[in-house]
Design an enzyme around this catalytic site. Structure first.
Site, short mmCIF file in Angstrom:
data_model
loop_
_atom_site.label_atom_id
_atom_site.label_comp_id
_atom_site.label_asym_id
_atom_site.label_seq_id
_atom_site.Cartn_x
_atom_site.Cartn_y
_atom_site.Cartn_z
N GLU A 175 -27.12 -2.44 36.02
CA GLU A 175 -28.26 -2.95 35.62
C GLU A 175 -29.31 -2.72 36.79
O GLU A 175 -29.74 -3.55 37.26
CB GLU A 175 -28.37 -4.40 35.24
CG GLU A 175 -27.41 -4.96 33.86
CD GLU A 175 -27.38 -6.36 33.68
OE1 GLU A 175 -27.88 -7.01 34.88
OE2 GLU A 175 -26.78 -6.64 32.85
N GLU A 186 -36.75 -3.38 34.63
CA GLU A 186 -35.11 -3.12 34.46
C GLU A 186 -34.97 -2.47 33.24
O GLU A 186 -35.49 -2.68 32.19
CB GLU A 186 -34.42 -4.51 34.47
CG GLU A 186 -32.87 -4.48 34.08
CD GLU A 186 -32.21 -5.45 34.21
OE1 GLU A 186 -31.21 -5.77 33.51
OE2 GLU A 186 -32.66 -6.36 35.17
N GLU A 210 -32.56 -2.26 38.82
CA GLU A 210 -33.98 -2.92 38.94
C GLU A 210 -34.72 -1.96 39.83
O GLU A 210 -34.41 -1.41 40.78
CB GLU A 210 -34.08 -4.16 39.17
CG GLU A 210 -33.42 -5.25 38.23
CD GLU A 210 -32.96 -6.71 38.80
OE1 GLU A 210 -32.76 -7.56 37.95
OE2 GLU A 210 -33.15 -6.68 40.15
N GLU A 265 -19.11 -9.28 36.34
CA GLU A 265 -20.37 -8.49 36.73
C GLU A 265 -20.39 -8.91 38.37
O GLU A 265 -20.21 -10.22 38.66
CB GLU A 265 -21.63 -9.40 36.14
CG GLU A 265 -22.84 -9.02 36.61
CD GLU A 265 -24.00 -9.99 36.05
OE1 GLU A 265 -25.28 -9.54 35.73
OE2 GLU A 265 -23.63 -11.09 35.84
N ARG A 317 -22.71 -9.18 41.48
CA ARG A 317 -24.04 -9.04 41.23
C ARG A 317 -24.73 -8.65 42.67
O ARG A 317 -25.89 -8.67 42.80
CB ARG A 317 -24.45 -10.60 41.13
CG ARG A 317 -24.09 -11.09 39.70
CD ARG A 317 -24.30 -12.51 39.28
NE ARG A 317 -25.76 -12.73 39.62
CZ ARG A 317 -26.67 -12.58 38.53
NH1 ARG A 317 -26.40 -12.11 37.56
NH2 ARG A 317 -27.81 -12.97 38.87
N HIS A 371 -27.11 -5.53 39.18
CA HIS A 371 -25.72 -6.21 38.81
C HIS A 371 -24.69 -4.93 38.12
O HIS A 371 -25.29 -4.31 37.07
CB HIS A 371 -26.06 -7.22 37.90
CG HIS A 371 -27.16 -8.05 38.41
ND1 HIS A 371 -27.84 -8.91 37.81
CD2 HIS A 371 -27.14 -8.50 39.80
CE1 HIS A 371 -28.74 -9.47 38.25
NE2 HIS A 371 -28.31 -9.32 39.60
N GLU A 385 -39.14 -7.36 35.02
CA GLU A 385 -38.41 -8.27 35.69
C GLU A 385 -39.31 -9.39 36.44
O GLU A 385 -40.53 -9.38 36.33
CB GLU A 385 -37.46 -7.57 36.75
CG GLU A 385 -36.07 -7.50 36.25
CD GLU A 385 -35.36 -8.63 36.01
OE1 GLU A 385 -35.88 -9.70 36.65
OE2 GLU A 385 -34.45 -8.80 35.51
N ARG A 429 -25.29 -17.86 38.87
CA ARG A 429 -25.75 -16.42 39.24
C ARG A 429 -25.88 -16.34 40.53
O ARG A 429 -26.34 -15.29 41.10
CB ARG A 429 -27.27 -16.18 38.55
CG ARG A 429 -27.14 -16.14 36.92
CD ARG A 429 -28.49 -16.07 36.33
NE ARG A 429 -28.24 -16.03 34.89
CZ ARG A 429 -28.16 -14.75 34.11
NH1 ARG A 429 -28.53 -13.82 34.86
NH2 ARG A 429 -27.96 -14.87 33.03
N ASP A 450 -26.13 26.59 51.99
CA ASP A 450 -25.86 25.96 53.49
C ASP A 450 -25.67 24.57 53.62
O ASP A 450 -26.32 23.53 53.38
CB ASP A 450 -26.95 26.11 54.34
CG ASP A 450 -26.97 25.94 55.65
OD1 ASP A 450 -25.98 25.45 56.30
OD2 ASP A 450 -28.31 25.74 56.22
#
Length: 474
Positions: free
Chosen positions: A134, A224, A136, A362, A364, A273, A216, A343, A55
């Site tokens: 990655e 993580e 978390e 990466e 983030r 990330h 973490e 970062r 359904d």
């Protein structure tokens, strides 16, 4: 892990493992796995062509009641022994098909990822998109919450919570990770090493390659576990398994896991990330001799991602809670810029490896509440648009943002401030997603409609507990 390529091999695998049940799984548009279990004898090789009915009107964002019949067609290559059933059970992921037209369903997120991979190949830019997320998450001992007309609250508890240093634990031995103090402590402060290892070993038993696990930054059990990169569709499938495994292993030990980006006030949130690279002819087309060891194609791709980041985040940071994390401070990547080390930039180029095959960017900003199938595909489509249109990413952000002046910071664009802003951006900017029919206008409009009606509006209607502190006695 045994590789299965055909329905015949699927049934041989079931026989060898003693499985008498088949568990069929598929993801809805928000990324939640659905399932139905069948006795093995109710299937035959034709099931992998004909599918099984269900359904579709009972699945979020899918069919109306007047067109509810849908087919789930199992993909034999995804077969694995489900680690959480008492009796041996083969789990298999399905693709969704319209029973009348026999066409794959445009709102099936796995189909979006499949179309994205095919579109990538059609561009001639690359043949494979590798993704390495990655994720978390927090491991809690208890979570209580409610919302009624006269009450609204949540309460979290964790044996690792910094707020429990004064709790009567007969005896309380301390060893609680402090706020923002949970990154890489050994035991006895890190109490979850064995639990994370068990999670990893279950993943390994299913053929998922894990690179590392660790505590973490956040107090209260933030963790993580990193999977090794894989092609986009494989990683999206694995991400579904990842959440399923982590939650069920935690449950086995009387713990509960949340992938909410910001469950704890005044501490780091949980992001995801997401590393990405494009390959052609067995070569990483992002590895070069430009800035941070990148090619011009990669820099253009980053330009496309930065240009379309606000709309991509409607899929990659898809909850109102996502924007409790995406605020200045707490190492949050709020600046729509790129950097080889900074970062706080939305896009970072990791500099750990000299091997050109390891070169990637990466992103983030994403968090693990997203649906991997559409999140990873949306990121890739923004990158492809950047390469196709040679979008300049501007100058890298290699300065310490905390040392920058107000005037300097004002020149750097920021991520949206709310889910509503991201949905507005997606509504205004989605032509890059519909190239090659990868995303459809129907999927995008239905997604925006659902999110506005069921999340943005509903949240706006409810008083926040902190408002009572601010306004009750005015």
């Amino acid at each position: 892990m045994e590789e299965i390529k055909s329905p015949k091999e699927f049934f041989e695998f079931a026989r060898k493992t003693g499985a008498e049940m088949v568990d069929l799984k598929f993801a809805d548009l928000l990324g939640t796995w659905q399932h139905c279990t069948f006795p093995i004898e109710s299937w035959d090789e034709g099931t992998f062509e004909d599918g099984v009915g269900f359904d579709g009107s009972s699945i979020r964002l899918w069919q109306g009641i007047h067109m509810s019949d849908m087919l789930a067609v199992p993909d034999a290559s995804t077969a694995k022994i489900d680690p959480f059933f008492k009796e041996p059970t083969v789990s298999v992921i399905a693709n969704i098909v319209d029973p009348i037209t026999r066409e794959q369903y445009s709102r099936d997120p796995r189909f979006v990822a499949h179309k994205g991979v095919e579109y990538l190949k059609s561009t001639g830019i690359a043949e494979t998109c590798y993704v390495g997320p990655e994720p978390e998450f927090f491991i809690f001992d208890e979570i209580r919450y409610d919302q009624t007309q006269n009450m609204g609250f949540y309460q979290i508890d964790s044996v690792e919570g910094a707020w429990n240093t004064n709790r009567i634990e007969e005896p309380n031995l301390g060893y609680k990770p402090s706020y923002k103090g949970g990154y890489f402590p050994v035991s006895p402060t890190d109490t979850y090493g064995d639990l994370r290892t068990e999670m990893v070993n279950v993943m390994r038993s299913l053929g998922i390659v894990v690179e590392a696990h660790h505590h973490e930054v956040g107090t209260g059990g933030q963790a993580e576990i990193d999977m090794k990169y894989a092609d986009l569709l494989t990683m999206a499938d694995q991400f579904q398994w990842y959440k399923y495994i982590i939650k069920n292993v935690a449950l086995k030990h009387g713990k509960t896991v949340t992938f909410m980006p910001k469950p704890i006030f005044e501490d780091n949130g949980s992001g995801m990330h997401t590393h990405m690279s494009l390959w052609k002819g067995g070569k990483n087309i992002f590895a070069g001799d430009g800035y941070a060891g990148l090619t011009q194609e990669c820099l253009w791709g980053i330009g496309g991602l930065l240009k379309h980041a606000a709309s991509v985040l409607a899929f990659a940071a898809p909850t109102s809670n996502s924007y409790r994390r995406l605020v200045p401070g707490f190492e949050a990547p709020v600046n729509l810029a790129y950097s080889q080390r900074n970062r706080s930039a939305a896009v970072r180029i990791p500099m750990y490896h000299a091997n050109p095959n390891a070169k990637r960017f990466e992103f983030r900003c994403p968090d693990p509440t997203g649906n991997g199938y559409i999140m990873f595909t949306a990121i890739m489509m923004a990158v492809l648009d950047g390469i196709q249109n040679k979008i300049d990413p501007g100058q890298p952000l290699d300065k310490d943002i905390y040392a920058m002046t107000t005037e300097e910071l004002a020149k750097i664009p920021h991520v949206p401030g709310s889910l509503a802003d991201s949905l507005d951006a997606l509504e205004a900017d989605h032509a890059f997603l519909t190239k090659g029919g990868v995303f459809t206008d129907d999927l995008i409009s239905k997604y925006i409609e659902y999110k506005r009606e069921n999340e943005v509006t509903e949240l706006a209607l409810r008083p926040h507990p902190f408002e009572f502190f601010l306004y009750y006695d005015v």
